[in-house]
Design a protein around this motif. Sequence first.
Motif, short mmCIF file in Angstrom:
data_model
loop_
_atom_site.label_atom_id
_atom_site.label_comp_id
_atom_site.label_asym_id
_atom_site.label_seq_id
_atom_site.Cartn_x
_atom_site.Cartn_y
_atom_site.Cartn_z
N GLN A 125 0.82 -1.21 0.00
CA GLN A 125 0.00 0.00 0.00
C GLN A 125 0.86 1.26 0.00
O GLN A 125 0.37 2.35 0.23
CB GLN A 125 -0.92 0.02 1.23
N SER A 126 2.14 1.08 -0.23
CA SER A 126 3.05 2.22 -0.23
C SER A 126 3.27 2.72 -1.65
O SER A 126 3.46 1.94 -2.58
CB SER A 126 4.39 1.80 0.39
N GLU A 127 3.26 4.05 -1.79
CA GLU A 127 3.59 4.65 -3.09
C GLU A 127 5.00 4.24 -3.51
O GLU A 127 5.29 4.04 -4.68
CB GLU A 127 3.50 6.17 -2.97
N ASN A 128 5.87 4.05 -2.51
CA ASN A 128 7.24 3.65 -2.80
C ASN A 128 7.31 2.29 -3.48
O ASN A 128 8.17 2.04 -4.32
CB ASN A 128 8.05 3.61 -1.50
N PHE A 129 6.40 1.39 -3.11
CA PHE A 129 6.40 0.04 -3.70
C PHE A 129 6.17 0.15 -5.20
O PHE A 129 6.86 -0.47 -6.00
CB PHE A 129 5.32 -0.82 -3.05
N THR B 151 15.32 -0.12 5.52
CA THR B 151 15.79 -0.13 6.90
C THR B 151 16.12 -1.57 7.26
O THR B 151 15.73 -2.50 6.54
CB THR B 151 14.72 0.40 7.86
N PRO B 152 16.82 -1.81 8.37
CA PRO B 152 17.11 -3.19 8.78
C PRO B 152 15.84 -4.03 8.96
O PRO B 152 15.88 -5.25 8.83
CB PRO B 152 17.85 -3.00 10.11
N ILE C 141 12.25 3.12 2.11
CA ILE C 141 12.41 4.57 2.21
C ILE C 141 12.75 5.11 0.83
O ILE C 141 13.65 4.61 0.15
CB ILE C 141 13.54 4.95 3.19
N ARG C 142 12.02 6.15 0.39
CA ARG C 142 12.28 6.77 -0.91
C ARG C 142 13.07 8.05 -0.70
O ARG C 142 12.73 8.89 0.13
CB ARG C 142 10.95 7.10 -1.59
N ALA D 285 19.44 9.20 7.57
CA ALA D 285 19.35 9.32 9.03
C ALA D 285 18.31 10.37 9.43
O ALA D 285 17.49 10.14 10.32
CB ALA D 285 20.71 9.68 9.60
N PHE D 286 18.32 11.53 8.77
CA PHE D 286 17.34 12.58 9.09
C PHE D 286 15.94 12.16 8.67
O PHE D 286 14.96 12.59 9.28
CB PHE D 286 17.74 13.90 8.43
N ASP D 287 15.83 11.33 7.62
CA ASP D 287 14.51 10.86 7.20
C ASP D 287 13.91 9.93 8.26
O ASP D 287 12.71 9.93 8.47
CB ASP D 287 14.61 10.11 5.86
#
Length: 742
Positions: A131-135, A409-410, A415-416, A427-429
């Motif tokens: 359900q992620s736009e990133n996918f 992430t581990p 993460i886009r 890191a900031f994201d």
Amino acid sequence: MEDSTSIISPDERTEIINSYRKLLRVTTGILDTSDIRQVRQSIDSILKKNGFSRRLSGRLSILHSLAVSRIVFEEMGLGRTSLISALLYDTVCRSGMSVEEIKKQFGGNVAGIMDGLIKVSELYQRNTSIQSENFRKLLFTFAQDVRVILIIIADRLQTMRTLQLYSEEQQLSISSEVSYLYAPMAHRLGLYSIKSEMEDLVMKFTNRDMYKFIARKLNETKRARDKYIKEFIEPIELELKNHNLKFDIKGRTKTIHSIFNKMKKQKVEFEQVYDLFAIRVILDSDLKNEKADCWKVYSIVADKYQPNPSRMRDWLSIPKSNGYESLHTTVLGPENKWVEVQIRTHRMDEVAEKGLAAHWKYKGIKGDQGLDNWLANVREILENPELNAVDFIDDFKLNLYDEEVFVFTPKGDLIRLPKGATVLDFAFDIHSQVGKKCVGAKVNLKNVSIRHVLQNGDQVEVITASNQEPKQDWLNIVVTSKAKSKLKQALREIQYKEAEFGRETLVRRLKNWKLELTDQLTGQLVKHYKYKSVHDFFRDIAIEKLDVMAIKDFVQHQARKEQEINEVSAGVRSAENFVAPQPDEEDQLSDDVLLIDRNLTNVDYSLAKCCNPIFGDDVFGFVSVSGGIRIHRVNCPNAPDMHNKFSYRIVKAKWTGEAGGNYLTAIKVVGEDDIGIVSNISQVISKEFHLKIRSINVNSTEGLFEGTISVFVNNNQILNTLIKKVKSVRGVLSVSRIDAII
């Protein structure tokens, strides 16, 4: 994910043989003897090594692959390369067969598609949220060849067709995935039939009662609907024949999903949905005459039935981005019912049903080599938007996401980030605190610095240290706006701490010299040294950019000037001899509002500018040099000096009666420099509190604004309430009362 076993039932063996034979029949002329032999050898080799694998549904993977291959060929119109890839896809992904092995047997084209398909399979295994736009974006990134996407869509369609074999939980999960991602993707590619079937099947398993209700209603009204369609078509059919047009004309009932959408959108019952079907006129027309013939049909239909101008859709002049071409109109048919009429040619109809695959056919491309050349041409166009050789594909950009990278992430979360993003951006994201304490990372289990540039598919574990602090040069490392914003905010926090340290340093040094730092003195120092803000002044003291001894000289010089003024009035001991000056209109107060020491009568007084007291404040009077009494707040910045040096001039004062008139006061507001925030604050003051604003002064720097608002109030209770209300405005960080109003 699935069970592997070499045991299959006789029925399954028969089904495999029948499905295989059907595929060979429909693909005659596409797969040659060599292709068939290689495919069989590959599948046999995998089966001997791994056995017959099964899907979550319990269905044999080989049966699924055979069904997907037929969809790819019959319903999408793809060729040899796609057909072989579809046959191998499910079996290869479950066996671990390498891309190199596929390349040796079937060549680079098949291997390239299989590489994309295997990456997609691995993406699913990461359990990344569909359900992620990133996918979706990562899916496109892996699919450098559009045929990868088409085969995945075929795979999902076949899964939906056998969804009754899955558990209820799996049905909901797969339906959600298809609804969110693959049905819209099919629509984007122009696969109208597949998109419509997917949507209907999703509804069948997620909204069963409504699906059954609409299906039953459609069945009940079928006879009446067919009768109406026949009556509607007859006069048009006759007129088209009179114009010597070659055509097919038919009525098409709309999908259950689209009918349900109309019921929701129009907020009506099934019986009130007027366009349950559409009439489609399909012309047999030469390419050069297509548009003219379509408009000729439109003219004939419009002569027979009254068209609705607002429902006219012309996709002949400007086709949709997925290549769809057609002319739609809605006309008033018999019994005053609105009917949608779609006018197109056979070429347009095939494009509408099969999407991009039909374009390949009508571009005159023969064989896989031509198709691959065409795909290469599409990619070139997508990478260079200035070229415009293939109009229909302009808006479908497979390389749309080339400017982004996707990392994990581990825990496997996706993460886009923009292309060129570093470990520090990542890191900031994750969190601003993680970013501020970042000292490096492990990327794919290897230690890297905060400057390391991330690549697609990297797994990143941030390394932090408690003693790490953000540095100014980090702004040259990060590329994302989020990281830059968080970093600037962190640097400002450090600068504010430095400024506070500078203030404490100055207070301590002045105290050693028997001097005191007041707001009035601070203002004089800032003005004298030409600083834009008090913050910058104190920070330069902290970093020793400004010499404290020079400040001492200035302060002592100012103190001497003040002493000279005070000596002029050293003998004054009572207010009885003062000649009262004419106070400002806004400072004039009536005797029934303020009660001054009972020993003094007929004395004029005014409100001190250094602290601006208002009704309700604790106050005292101070006999001024120029005459009259100045009313100060008890916590006035100058109060300690007045009490210590001129206690003989202090007189008691207190408010009495009820608040009257307007008192000028000011507040300082600090907040995020967002569009409209000052307007929101002024709305609160003028609209909610009905207070008169005298002035607003705003300074902005590095994403923050600092504003001074002068306003008239009746008493300090109203002021305190106002401060609380302004604090609640979104984006406001602090609100405080100001002593002196400039």
